[in-house]
Design a protein around this motif. Structure first.
Motif, PDB file in Angstrom:
ATOM      1  N   MET A 190       1.969   1.835   6.852  1.00 30.79           N
ATOM      2  CA  MET A 190       2.760   1.951   8.035  1.00 30.79           C
ATOM      3  C   MET A 190       3.410   0.617   8.408  1.00 30.79           C
ATOM      4  SD  MET A 190       2.252   5.063   8.371  1.00 30.79           S
ATOM      5  CE  MET A 190       1.628   5.215   6.741  1.00 30.79           C
ATOM      6  N   SER A 191       2.962  -0.437   7.779  1.00 29.54           N
ATOM      7  CA  SER A 191       3.504  -1.751   8.120  1.00 29.54           C
ATOM      8  C   SER A 191       4.953  -1.902   7.661  1.00 29.54           C
ATOM      9  CB  SER A 191       2.655  -2.857   7.508  1.00 29.54           C
ATOM     10  OG  SER A 191       2.750  -2.849   6.108  1.00 29.54           O
ATOM     11  N   LEU A 192       5.399  -1.040   6.747  1.00 29.09           N
ATOM     12  CA  LEU A 192       6.777  -1.149   6.277  1.00 29.09           C
ATOM     13  C   LEU A 192       7.800  -0.825   7.356  1.00 29.09           C
ATOM     14  CD1 LEU A 192       6.916   0.255   2.659  1.00 29.09           C
ATOM     15  CD2 LEU A 192       7.513  -2.018   3.429  1.00 29.09           C
ATOM     16  N   MET A 193       7.419  -0.086   8.366  1.00 29.91           N
ATOM     17  CA  MET A 193       8.370   0.266   9.403  1.00 29.91           C
ATOM     18  C   MET A 193       8.319  -0.679  10.591  1.00 29.91           C
ATOM     19  SD  MET A 193      10.093   2.489   7.968  1.00 29.91           S
ATOM     20  CE  MET A 193      11.218   2.952   9.245  1.00 29.91           C
ATOM     21  N   SER A 194       7.578  -1.773  10.486  1.00 24.56           N
ATOM     22  CA  SER A 194       7.639  -2.805  11.513  1.00 24.56           C
ATOM     23  C   SER A 194       8.332  -4.021  10.892  1.00 24.56           C
ATOM     24  CB  SER A 194       6.241  -3.185  11.998  1.00 24.56           C
ATOM     25  OG  SER A 194       5.552  -3.943  11.036  1.00 24.56           O
ATOM     26  N   PRO A 195       9.097  -4.758  11.668  1.00 23.82           N
ATOM     27  CA  PRO A 195       9.828  -5.895  11.096  1.00 23.82           C
ATOM     28  C   PRO A 195       8.927  -6.925  10.423  1.00 23.82           C
ATOM     29  CG  PRO A 195      10.661  -5.382  13.275  1.00 23.82           C
ATOM     30  CD  PRO A 195       9.453  -4.529  13.055  1.00 23.82           C
ATOM     31  N   ILE A 196       7.802  -7.252  11.040  1.00 22.73           N
ATOM     32  CA  ILE A 196       6.882  -8.241  10.463  1.00 22.73           C
ATOM     33  C   ILE A 196       6.253  -7.706   9.178  1.00 22.73           C
ATOM     34  CG2 ILE A 196       4.760  -9.556  10.861  1.00 22.73           C
ATOM     35  CD1 ILE A 196       7.132 -10.517  12.518  1.00 22.73           C
ATOM     36  N   GLY A 197       5.820  -6.457   9.201  1.00 25.37           N
ATOM     37  CA  GLY A 197       5.215  -5.852   8.018  1.00 25.37           C
ATOM     38  C   GLY A 197       6.195  -5.726   6.870  1.00 25.37           C
ATOM     39  N   MET A 198       7.425  -5.392   7.205  1.00 25.09           N
ATOM     40  CA  MET A 198       8.440  -5.262   6.168  1.00 25.09           C
ATOM     41  C   MET A 198       8.730  -6.614   5.522  1.00 25.09           C
ATOM     42  SD  MET A 198      12.196  -3.458   6.362  1.00 25.09           S
ATOM     43  CE  MET A 198      11.581  -2.051   7.247  1.00 25.09           C
ATOM     44  N   LEU A 199       8.832  -7.666   6.336  1.00 27.25           N
ATOM     45  CA  LEU A 199       9.047  -9.011   5.792  1.00 27.25           C
ATOM     46  C   LEU A 199       7.879  -9.441   4.910  1.00 27.25           C
ATOM     47  CD1 LEU A 199      10.625 -10.943   8.771  1.00 27.25           C
ATOM     48  CD2 LEU A 199      11.614 -10.624   6.519  1.00 27.25           C
ATOM     49  N   ARG A 200       6.666  -9.150   5.337  1.00 27.66           N
ATOM     50  CA  ARG A 200       5.475  -9.537   4.579  1.00 27.66           C
ATOM     51  C   ARG A 200       5.414  -8.801   3.233  1.00 27.66           C
ATOM     52  NH1 ARG A 200       1.493  -8.367   8.198  1.00 27.66           N
ATOM     53  NH2 ARG A 200       1.387  -6.279   7.386  1.00 27.66           N
ATOM     54  N   PHE A 212       6.966   6.217  13.063  1.00 27.60           N
ATOM     55  CA  PHE A 212       5.913   5.322  12.606  1.00 27.60           C
ATOM     56  C   PHE A 212       5.451   4.369  13.704  1.00 27.60           C
ATOM     57  CE2 PHE A 212       7.480   6.461   8.302  1.00 27.60           C
ATOM     58  CZ  PHE A 212       6.290   6.985   7.837  1.00 27.60           C
ATOM     59  N   ASN A 213       6.342   3.951  14.582  1.00 28.62           N
ATOM     60  CA  ASN A 213       5.925   3.091  15.687  1.00 28.62           C
ATOM     61  C   ASN A 213       5.091   3.861  16.704  1.00 28.62           C
ATOM     62  OD1 ASN A 213       7.083   0.720  14.733  1.00 28.62           O
ATOM     63  ND2 ASN A 213       9.047   1.180  15.677  1.00 28.62           N
ATOM     64  N   GLU A 245      -2.409   6.326  14.156  1.00 23.34           N
ATOM     65  CA  GLU A 245      -3.177   7.539  13.874  1.00 23.34           C
ATOM     66  C   GLU A 245      -3.180   7.897  12.394  1.00 23.34           C
ATOM     67  OE1 GLU A 245      -1.382  10.474  16.340  1.00 23.34           O
ATOM     68  OE2 GLU A 245      -1.745   9.325  18.163  1.00 23.34           O
ATOM     69  N   LEU A 246      -2.246   7.343  11.639  1.00 24.70           N
ATOM     70  CA  LEU A 246      -2.135   7.647  10.213  1.00 24.70           C
ATOM     71  C   LEU A 246      -2.904   6.606   9.410  1.00 24.70           C
ATOM     72  CD1 LEU A 246       1.682   8.394  10.139  1.00 24.70           C
ATOM     73  CD2 LEU A 246      -0.157  10.058  10.198  1.00 24.70           C
ATOM     74  N   ASP A 247      -3.679   7.066   8.443  1.00 18.35           N
ATOM     75  CA  ASP A 247      -4.459   6.146   7.621  1.00 18.35           C
ATOM     76  C   ASP A 247      -3.704   5.729   6.360  1.00 18.35           C
ATOM     77  OD1 ASP A 247      -6.614   6.109   9.358  1.00 18.35           O
ATOM     78  OD2 ASP A 247      -7.509   7.871   8.431  1.00 18.35           O
ATOM     79  N   TYR A 248      -3.070   6.659   5.700  1.00 15.79           N
ATOM     80  CA  TYR A 248      -2.373   6.346   4.457  1.00 15.79           C
ATOM     81  C   TYR A 248      -1.388   7.464   4.147  1.00 15.79           C
ATOM     82  CZ  TYR A 248      -5.808   9.606   2.589  1.00 15.79           C
ATOM     83  OH  TYR A 248      -6.586  10.704   2.376  1.00 15.79           O
ATOM     84  N   ILE A 249      -0.536   7.199   3.210  1.00 12.91           N
ATOM     85  CA  ILE A 249       0.413   8.196   2.727  1.00 12.91           C
ATOM     86  C   ILE A 249       0.179   8.369   1.235  1.00 12.91           C
ATOM     87  CG2 ILE A 249       2.850   8.725   2.333  1.00 12.91           C
ATOM     88  CD1 ILE A 249       3.510   7.064   4.776  1.00 12.91           C
ATOM     89  N   ALA A 250       0.023   9.597   0.797  1.00 12.37           N
ATOM     90  CA  ALA A 250      -0.147   9.876  -0.626  1.00 12.37           C
ATOM     91  C   ALA A 250       1.155  10.496  -1.137  1.00 12.37           C
ATOM     92  CB  ALA A 250      -1.304  10.839  -0.840  1.00 12.37           C
ATOM     93  N   VAL A 251       1.643   9.972  -2.232  1.00  6.68           N
ATOM     94  CA  VAL A 251       2.867  10.497  -2.832  1.00  6.68           C
ATOM     95  C   VAL A 251       2.538  10.976  -4.234  1.00  6.68           C
ATOM     96  CG1 VAL A 251       5.203   9.918  -3.581  1.00  6.68           C
ATOM     97  CG2 VAL A 251       4.271   8.869  -1.519  1.00  6.68           C
ATOM     98  N   SER A 252       2.971  12.177  -4.519  1.00 12.85           N
ATOM     99  CA  SER A 252       2.729  12.750  -5.834  1.00 12.85           C
ATOM    100  C   SER A 252       4.046  13.296  -6.351  1.00 12.85           C
ATOM    101  CB  SER A 252       1.690  13.868  -5.730  1.00 12.85           C
ATOM    102  OG  SER A 252       1.540  14.499  -6.960  1.00 12.85           O
ATOM    103  N   SER A 253       4.300  13.083  -7.624  1.00 14.73           N
ATOM    104  CA  SER A 253       5.513  13.646  -8.201  1.00 14.73           C
ATOM    105  C   SER A 253       5.218  14.139  -9.613  1.00 14.73           C
ATOM    106  CB  SER A 253       6.633  12.593  -8.231  1.00 14.73           C
ATOM    107  OG  SER A 253       6.256  11.518  -9.037  1.00 14.73           O
TER     108      SER A 253
END
Length: 57
Positions: free
Chosen positions: A1-11, A41-42, A47-55
């Motif tokens: 979820m950090s990708l949708m915050s400016p600091i998390g995205m920069l990191r 996301f903000n 409340e979200l722990d992780y995202i699982a992606v399957s393809s």
């Protein structure tokens, strides 16, 4: 979820890639969806722990 915050995205992505993501997200055809994702996301990111992606090919 950090990708949708400016600091998390920069990191996670670094300065150059973050600027490319934001630039693409703010294009007219992507702006509504990008803002909608940021709001979601903000609001509920804690409340979200992780995202699982399957393809499958």
């Amino acid at each position: 979820m950090s990708l949708m915050s400016p600091i998390g995205m920069l990191r996670d992505e670094g300065c150059w890639n973050t600027s490319k993501i934001v630039f693409n997200g703010m294009k007219k055809e992507n702006r509504t969806r990008f803002k909608q994702m940021m709001r979601f996301f903000n609001k509920s990111g804690k409340e979200l722990d992780y995202i699982a992606v399957s393809s499958r090919k």
